[in-house]
Motif scaffolding. Structure first.
Motif, mmCIF file in Angstrom:
data_model
loop_
_atom_site.group_PDB
_atom_site.id
_atom_site.type_symbol
_atom_site.label_atom_id
_atom_site.label_comp_id
_atom_site.label_asym_id
_atom_site.label_seq_id
_atom_site.Cartn_x
_atom_site.Cartn_y
_atom_site.Cartn_z
ATOM 1 N N CYS A 146 0.801 -1.237 0.000
ATOM 2 C CA CYS A 146 0.000 0.000 0.000
ATOM 3 C C CYS A 146 0.825 1.275 0.000
ATOM 4 C CB CYS A 146 -0.951 0.000 1.189
ATOM 5 S SG CYS A 146 -0.130 -0.076 2.799
ATOM 6 N N GLY A 147 2.156 1.177 0.049
ATOM 7 C CA GLY A 147 2.968 2.390 -0.013
ATOM 8 C C GLY A 147 2.657 3.329 1.129
ATOM 9 N N TRP A 148 2.517 4.619 0.792
ATOM 10 C CA TRP A 148 2.200 5.635 1.806
ATOM 11 C C TRP A 148 0.699 5.892 1.884
ATOM 12 C CZ3 TRP A 148 6.700 5.647 -0.931
ATOM 13 C CH2 TRP A 148 7.881 5.685 -0.181
ATOM 14 N N GLY A 149 -0.089 4.926 1.394
ATOM 15 C CA GLY A 149 -1.527 4.961 1.637
ATOM 16 C C GLY A 149 -2.361 5.729 0.654
ATOM 17 N N SER A 150 -1.812 6.127 -0.481
ATOM 18 C CA SER A 150 -2.588 6.948 -1.415
ATOM 19 C C SER A 150 -3.876 6.254 -1.843
ATOM 20 C CB SER A 150 -1.739 7.310 -2.640
ATOM 21 O OG SER A 150 -1.288 6.160 -3.328
ATOM 22 N N LEU A 151 -3.788 4.987 -2.251
ATOM 23 C CA LEU A 151 -4.973 4.265 -2.712
ATOM 24 C C LEU A 151 -5.870 3.875 -1.544
ATOM 25 C CD1 LEU A 151 -6.619 2.927 -4.946
ATOM 26 C CD2 LEU A 151 -5.135 0.912 -4.737
ATOM 27 N N SER A 152 -5.295 3.414 -0.451
ATOM 28 C CA SER A 152 -6.102 3.004 0.707
ATOM 29 C C SER A 152 -6.966 4.153 1.203
ATOM 30 C CB SER A 152 -5.187 2.513 1.834
ATOM 31 O OG SER A 152 -4.536 1.316 1.493
ATOM 32 N N LEU A 153 -6.364 5.325 1.357
ATOM 33 C CA LEU A 153 -7.104 6.477 1.863
ATOM 34 C C LEU A 153 -8.125 6.970 0.844
ATOM 35 C CD1 LEU A 153 -4.144 8.377 3.549
ATOM 36 C CD2 LEU A 153 -5.889 6.990 4.667
ATOM 37 N N TYR A 154 -7.753 6.954 -0.426
ATOM 38 C CA TYR A 154 -8.674 7.420 -1.477
ATOM 39 C C TYR A 154 -9.899 6.515 -1.553
ATOM 40 C CZ TYR A 154 -10.033 9.697 -5.846
ATOM 41 O OH TYR A 154 -10.699 10.420 -6.816
ATOM 42 N N ALA A 155 -9.686 5.198 -1.487
ATOM 43 C CA ALA A 155 -10.801 4.256 -1.566
ATOM 44 C C ALA A 155 -11.769 4.437 -0.399
ATOM 45 C CB ALA A 155 -10.268 2.825 -1.593
ATOM 46 N N ALA A 156 -11.229 4.716 0.785
ATOM 47 C CA ALA A 156 -12.089 4.923 1.953
ATOM 48 C C ALA A 156 -12.827 6.255 1.882
ATOM 49 C CB ALA A 156 -11.251 4.858 3.226
ATOM 50 N N GLU A 157 -12.107 7.323 1.515
ATOM 51 C CA GLU A 157 -12.696 8.664 1.533
ATOM 52 C C GLU A 157 -13.664 8.900 0.382
ATOM 53 O OE1 GLU A 157 -9.665 11.723 3.606
ATOM 54 O OE2 GLU A 157 -8.888 10.863 1.745
ATOM 55 N N HIS A 158 -13.366 8.386 -0.802
ATOM 56 C CA HIS A 158 -14.168 8.713 -1.986
ATOM 57 C C HIS A 158 -15.132 7.614 -2.397
ATOM 58 C CE1 HIS A 158 -11.940 12.434 -3.021
ATOM 59 N NE2 HIS A 158 -10.935 11.812 -2.433
ATOM 60 N N PHE A 159 -14.910 6.377 -1.949
ATOM 61 C CA PHE A 159 -15.793 5.286 -2.342
ATOM 62 C C PHE A 159 -16.417 4.578 -1.147
ATOM 63 C CE2 PHE A 159 -13.407 6.126 -6.102
ATOM 64 C CZ PHE A 159 -14.234 5.781 -7.168
ATOM 65 N N GLY A 160 -16.073 4.977 0.069
ATOM 66 C CA GLY A 160 -16.678 4.392 1.257
ATOM 67 C C GLY A 160 -16.280 2.954 1.517
ATOM 68 N N ALA A 161 -15.135 2.526 1.000
ATOM 69 C CA ALA A 161 -14.703 1.138 1.171
ATOM 70 C C ALA A 161 -14.143 0.895 2.563
ATOM 71 C CB ALA A 161 -13.645 0.796 0.124
ATOM 72 N N GLN A 162 -14.211 -0.359 2.996
ATOM 73 C CA GLN A 162 -13.544 -0.816 4.218
ATOM 74 C C GLN A 162 -12.197 -1.393 3.771
ATOM 75 O OE1 GLN A 162 -16.081 0.601 6.801
ATOM 76 N NE2 GLN A 162 -14.533 -0.810 7.558
ATOM 77 N N VAL A 163 -11.112 -0.727 4.121
ATOM 78 C CA VAL A 163 -9.820 -0.994 3.495
ATOM 79 C C VAL A 163 -8.856 -1.667 4.455
ATOM 80 C CG1 VAL A 163 -7.859 0.015 2.258
ATOM 81 C CG2 VAL A 163 -10.149 1.030 2.021
ATOM 82 N N THR A 164 -8.181 -2.688 3.946
ATOM 83 C CA THR A 164 -7.023 -3.276 4.609
ATOM 84 C C THR A 164 -5.827 -3.079 3.695
ATOM 85 O OG1 THR A 164 -8.338 -4.967 5.739
ATOM 86 C CG2 THR A 164 -5.967 -5.376 5.526
ATOM 87 N N GLY A 165 -4.794 -2.431 4.201
ATOM 88 C CA GLY A 165 -3.574 -2.241 3.428
ATOM 89 C C GLY A 165 -2.423 -2.963 4.092
ATOM 90 N N VAL A 166 -1.532 -3.549 3.284
ATOM 91 C CA VAL A 166 -0.370 -4.240 3.848
ATOM 92 C C VAL A 166 0.911 -3.676 3.238
ATOM 93 C CG1 VAL A 166 -1.631 -6.356 4.362
ATOM 94 C CG2 VAL A 166 -0.491 -6.137 2.147
ATOM 95 N N THR A 167 1.918 -3.513 4.088
ATOM 96 C CA THR A 167 3.240 -3.055 3.678
ATOM 97 C C THR A 167 4.261 -3.720 4.582
ATOM 98 O OG1 THR A 167 4.705 -1.130 3.427
ATOM 99 C CG2 THR A 167 3.079 -1.016 5.181
ATOM 100 N N ILE A 168 5.497 -3.854 4.098
ATOM 101 C CA ILE A 168 6.568 -4.366 4.964
ATOM 102 C C ILE A 168 7.577 -3.258 5.267
ATOM 103 C CG2 ILE A 168 6.296 -6.779 4.322
ATOM 104 C CD1 ILE A 168 8.639 -6.483 2.399
ATOM 105 N N ALA A 169 7.217 -2.002 4.958
ATOM 106 C CA ALA A 169 8.074 -0.857 5.266
ATOM 107 C C ALA A 169 7.519 -0.155 6.502
ATOM 108 C CB ALA A 169 8.141 0.106 4.082
ATOM 109 N N ALA A 170 8.264 -0.191 7.601
ATOM 110 C CA ALA A 170 7.771 0.344 8.876
ATOM 111 C C ALA A 170 7.493 1.840 8.795
ATOM 112 C CB ALA A 170 8.783 0.053 9.982
ATOM 113 N N GLU A 171 8.333 2.589 8.087
ATOM 114 C CA GLU A 171 8.129 4.029 7.992
ATOM 115 C C GLU A 171 6.848 4.349 7.234
ATOM 116 O OE1 GLU A 171 9.879 6.579 9.397
ATOM 117 O OE2 GLU A 171 10.825 4.949 10.507
ATOM 118 N N GLN A 172 6.512 3.533 6.237
ATOM 119 C CA GLN A 172 5.263 3.752 5.509
ATOM 120 C C GLN A 172 4.061 3.559 6.429
ATOM 121 O OE1 GLN A 172 5.474 1.079 2.121
ATOM 122 N NE2 GLN A 172 6.370 2.674 0.826
ATOM 123 N N LYS A 173 4.062 2.496 7.196
ATOM 124 C CA LYS A 173 2.935 2.251 8.103
ATOM 125 C C LYS A 173 2.778 3.400 9.096
ATOM 126 C CE LYS A 173 1.314 -0.713 11.858
ATOM 127 N NZ LYS A 173 -0.066 -0.251 11.718
#
Length: 430
Positions: free
Chosen positions: A215-242
């Motif tokens: 999910c990187g820095w959350g661009s898609l996760s946040l957009y999907a929740a804010e603009h489409f009302g989705a319930q989002v689970t994002g996964v990353t292995i970069a601690a700074e990104q989370k």
């Protein structure tokens, strides 16, 4: 006075000796003007000036002839290009093509080894290999093990959240934008258009469970929740990104809609989701693990659900990892392949392919926007990641833009569907 275009040399200097030694390798004279640490020069007087500032620059080139040695010398500042780096790279490629030079294979270097050793001895550059630059990746362990993948991703993505905020658009999208209105479109708008298009292609709507893999820095996760009302689970292995996304979730009051996990894609178990997307993450899973990646995507979506994979491709016969510089400084263990080969993996996992959307030109415009930000705010970049780090990024962005421009690399959105569920009358809006 020397006529324009003619070669000039300073007799007995290091530049003269280097020019003579390189002629067999280059199939002719230097295409650039060369200045060395002793002040001597060789090559066309009206050519682009390339400077070797210390004998160590030549030592690196002798130990690693070609792209890696040149990159090491450039990022450390031991080699300087007086002019546009992109123009210099283009000149090298044009010279190689015009002279029909064979690849720089170990066998070809070996034939020239006596002359190269003599050059190193005469110029004082014959020495032990210098230590790698501080910005060069060091990863250990079994290829694509969980621990090694985390180290490889951390090298690039945990660099500095502040630097990525400086470089990227406000969405923090580190992937190709969609320039729906053409190349003059602002980067932020192009990234929003891409995020919107992804959500529409997988058919997101209010309350749907959506998995964002890598999910990187959350661009898609946040957009999907804010603009489409989705319930989002994002996964990353970069601690700074989370850490970055979790802060944005709190700031925007999205705690009940978005969950970000520090988790490898192979560890996702709470399927099935209604829709899945993975933007420019598949390049990092490796050739042998791509079957596993495709299978995880397939099992993670419900029957009849859509998956969108946005992924870079590489023309067959080129370095699948992007070349020595990319593989050593940017993305260790990355693997790219022709898009058709990737589709074969995905179909083998059980997916039906519903669409392939090529975005190669859009990546040129995306990378060029990042490069403008870097160059126009160079001092700030140096402040954030140091001079060597900034030079790595300059080389990375310039080279990346050219790779997409010249069709040595591509990027595509692959729309997939897991068979099952109701019959499809039409796919979600494109």
């Amino acid at each position: 006075m020397t006529e324009p275009g003619r070669t000039t040399t300073t007799r007995g200097g290091a530049a003269t000796r280097i020019e003579a030694a390189l002629r067999p390798l280059l199939g002719g004279p230097l295409p650039v003007r060369l200045r060395t640490w002793d002040g001597s020069e060789a090559g066309p007087v009206d050519g682009m000036l390339v400077e070797l500032r210390t004998p160590q620059a030549l030592t690196r080139l002798l130990w690693h002839p070609g792209e890696l040695g040149a990159a090491q010398a450039y990022v450390t500042g031991e080699l300087e290009v007086h002019g546009d780096v992109g123009d210099a790279l283009d000149l090298v490629r044009e010279t190689v093509a015009a002279r029909s030079l064979p690849p720089l294979t170990p066998a070809r270097v070996a034939r020239l080894l006596p002359d190269l050793v003599r050059l190193g001895r005469d110029t004082g550059a014959l020495a032990r290999p210098p230590a790698p630059p501080a910005t060069q990746a060091v990863v250990k362990g079994r290829l694509h093990s969980l621990a090694r993948d985390r180290a490889s991703i951390s090298h690039h993505y945990d660099l500095s959240n502040e630097f990525y905020e400086f470089l990227l658009d406000p969405h923090m999208a580190y992937s190709c934008g969609f320039y729906a209105d053409g190349p003059e479109m602002p980067l932020e708008a192009a990234q929003a258009a891409k995020l919107d298009m992804v959500c529409r292609k997988v058919g997101l709507s209010e309350g749907m469970r959506f998995l964002d893999v890598g999910c990187g820095w959350g661009s898609l996760s946040l957009y999907a929740a804010e603009h489409f009302g989705a319930q989002v689970t994002g996964v990353t292995i970069a601690a700074e990104q989370k850490a970055f996304i979790d802060q944005r979730i709190r700031e925007r009051g999205l705690q009940d809609r978005v969950e970000i996990r520090l988790q490898d894609y192979r560890e996702v178990r709470d399927e099935p989701f209604d829709a899945v997307a993975s933007l420019e993450m598949g390049e990092h899973v490796g050739e042998k693990n791509y079957d596993t990646y495709a299978s995880v995507l397939h099992r993670s979506v419900r029957p009849g659900g859509y998956v969108l994979v946005q992924q870079m491709s590489r023309i067959a016969g080129h370095h699948p990892g992007g070349g020595p510089f990319i593989e050593q400084f940017i993305a260790p263990d990355m693997t790219m392949r022709p898009v058709g080969d990737t589709l074969n993996f995905l179909q083998g996992a059980g997916f039906e392919v519903r669409g392939v959307h090529a975005l190669r030109e859009h990546y040129v415009w995306t990378v060029d926007a990042w490069a403008r930000t870097l160059e126009e705010n160079w001092d700030r970049a140096v402040e954030l990641i140091g001079e060597e780090g900034a030079r790595v990024w300059r080389l990375y962005l310039v080279g990346g833009s050219q790779a997409f421009r010249d069709n040595r690399m591509g990027v595509d959105q692959l729309l997939l569907r897991r068979p099952g569920g109701p019959a499809v009358v039409s796919d979600p809006a494109r």
